[in-house]
Enzyme design. Structure first.
Site, PDB file in Angstrom:
ATOM      1  N   VAL A  17      -5.128   7.516   0.995  1.00 57.80           N
ATOM      2  CA  VAL A  17      -4.354   6.994   0.040  1.00 57.80           C
ATOM      3  C   VAL A  17      -5.238   6.397  -1.342  1.00 57.80           C
ATOM      4  O   VAL A  17      -6.358   6.148  -1.020  1.00 57.80           O
ATOM      5  CB  VAL A  17      -3.323   5.551   0.260  1.00 57.80           C
ATOM      6  CG1 VAL A  17      -2.444   6.161   1.353  1.00 57.80           C
ATOM      7  CG2 VAL A  17      -4.545   4.561   1.204  1.00 57.80           C
ATOM      8  N   SER A  18      -4.512   6.155  -2.220  1.00 61.19           N
ATOM      9  CA  SER A  18      -5.316   6.067  -3.498  1.00 61.19           C
ATOM     10  C   SER A  18      -5.688   4.621  -4.034  1.00 61.19           C
ATOM     11  O   SER A  18      -6.818   4.240  -4.456  1.00 61.19           O
ATOM     12  CB  SER A  18      -4.548   6.698  -4.912  1.00 61.19           C
ATOM     13  OG  SER A  18      -4.448   8.062  -4.822  1.00 61.19           O
ATOM     14  N   THR A  19      -4.698   3.757  -3.392  1.00 60.64           N
ATOM     15  CA  THR A  19      -4.853   2.342  -3.671  1.00 60.64           C
ATOM     16  C   THR A  19      -4.832   1.669  -2.356  1.00 60.64           C
ATOM     17  O   THR A  19      -4.154   2.116  -1.451  1.00 60.64           O
ATOM     18  CB  THR A  19      -3.992   1.726  -4.802  1.00 60.64           C
ATOM     19  OG1 THR A  19      -2.395   1.773  -4.221  1.00 60.64           O
ATOM     20  CG2 THR A  19      -4.140   2.547  -5.883  1.00 60.64           C
ATOM     21  N   GLN A  22      -1.107   0.904  -0.888  1.00 61.39           N
ATOM     22  CA  GLN A  22      -0.383   1.765  -0.565  1.00 61.39           C
ATOM     23  C   GLN A  22      -0.903   2.039   1.120  1.00 61.39           C
ATOM     24  O   GLN A  22      -1.925   1.308   1.453  1.00 61.39           O
ATOM     25  CB  GLN A  22      -0.771   3.425  -0.910  1.00 61.39           C
ATOM     26  CG  GLN A  22      -0.252   3.652  -2.262  1.00 61.39           C
ATOM     27  CD  GLN A  22      -1.049   4.950  -3.053  1.00 61.39           C
ATOM     28  OE1 GLN A  22      -2.039   5.233  -2.626  1.00 61.39           O
ATOM     29  NE2 GLN A  22      -0.136   5.614  -3.849  1.00 61.39           N
TER      30      GLN A  22
END
Length: 188
Positions: A17-19, A22
Site C-alpha cells: 500500500v502507498s500510505t 491504507q
C-alpha cells in the site's frame, strides 16, 4: 515402490500500500484465499526502488515457487518496472499469479498476457524517449540552459575564494563572504 512426486514450491505473497492510512486487509484476504503461506509487504509508493519487502521477496523465492499478488501494479511504479520484476522472477523459474488481473505465468494465456504487456512497455519506453528528445530540443531552441547553475558567478569570485583559502580562511568563512559581498564584476 513408486517414486514420490517432487514437492511443489512455496506460495509466497507480496502486498503493498502507498500510505500508512491504507490497510493491507483486502490484499491479505485475497492472498490467503489463493493459498499463500508466507507474505512480504511494503507500505510505501511503488515509485520507490528501495522497497525492502520486495527485495526480501526476491531474495527468498526459489525455482518452483509461486509469487501471488493482488494486482500486478503492486510490483512496480510503471509497466516497464513491473515487467522487469516479472522477468527477473520468471527467468529464475518462479511462477507469478495476479489474483485480480487473472494472470498466471504457468499457463499459455498468462505468458501471452505478460508478453503483450512487455510489448506495450517497450512501446511506452520509446514514446517517452521521443517526447523527451523533442521537449529538450524545443527548450534548447528557446534558450533554456540545462545543468546545474554555477555556485560562484564569475572568475573574480573564484580568484577571491582562492586567495582567501591561501590566506587560511575556512570554507564556511569564504562562502559567507562571497554570499554577502557585492558582485565583483570588472567594468560596467
Amino acid at each position: 515402490m513408486r517414486p514420490q512426486a517432487p514437492e511443489p514450491g512455496a506460495r509466497v505473497g507480496y502486498l503493498r500500500v502507498s500510505t500508512i492510512a491504507q490497510t493491507l486487509d483486502q490484499q491479505n484476504a485475497a492472498l490467503e484465499a489463493a493459498g499463500v503461506t508466507k507474505t512480504f509487504s511494503d507500505t510505501m509508493s511503488g515509485a520507490r526502488d528501495d522497497r525492502p519487502g520486495l527485495a526480501a521477496l526476491l531474495d527468498y523465492v526459489r525455482e518452483g515457487d509461486t509469487v501471488v499478488v493482488w494486482k500486478l501494479d503492486r510490483l512496480g511504479r510503471n509497466t516497464l518496472h513491473i515487467l522487469e520484476t516479472v522477468k527477473a522472477m520468471t527467468d529464475r523459474g518462479v511462477t507469478l499469479i495476479s489474483t485480480t488481473d487473472g494472470i498466471d505465468s504457468s499457463t499459455a494465456a498468462g505468458r501471452m498476457m505478460i508478453g503483450v504487456l512487455g510489448s506495450l512497455a517497450e512501446y511506452e519506453r520509446e514514446l517517452v524517449k521521443e517526447r523527451t528528445a523533442l521537449k529538450r530540443a524545443m527548450s534548447l531552441a528557446n534558450g533554456t540552459k540545462f545543468g546545474r547553475r554555477r555556485k560562484v558567478p564569475g572568475q573574480n569570485h573564484i580568484a577571491t575564494a582562492r586567495r582567501m583559502k591561501d590566506d587560511g580562511h575556512t570554507a564556511k568563512d569564504i562562502a559567507k563572504y562571497l554570499v554577502s559581498a557585492e558582485p565583483l564584476f570588472i567594468g560596467t
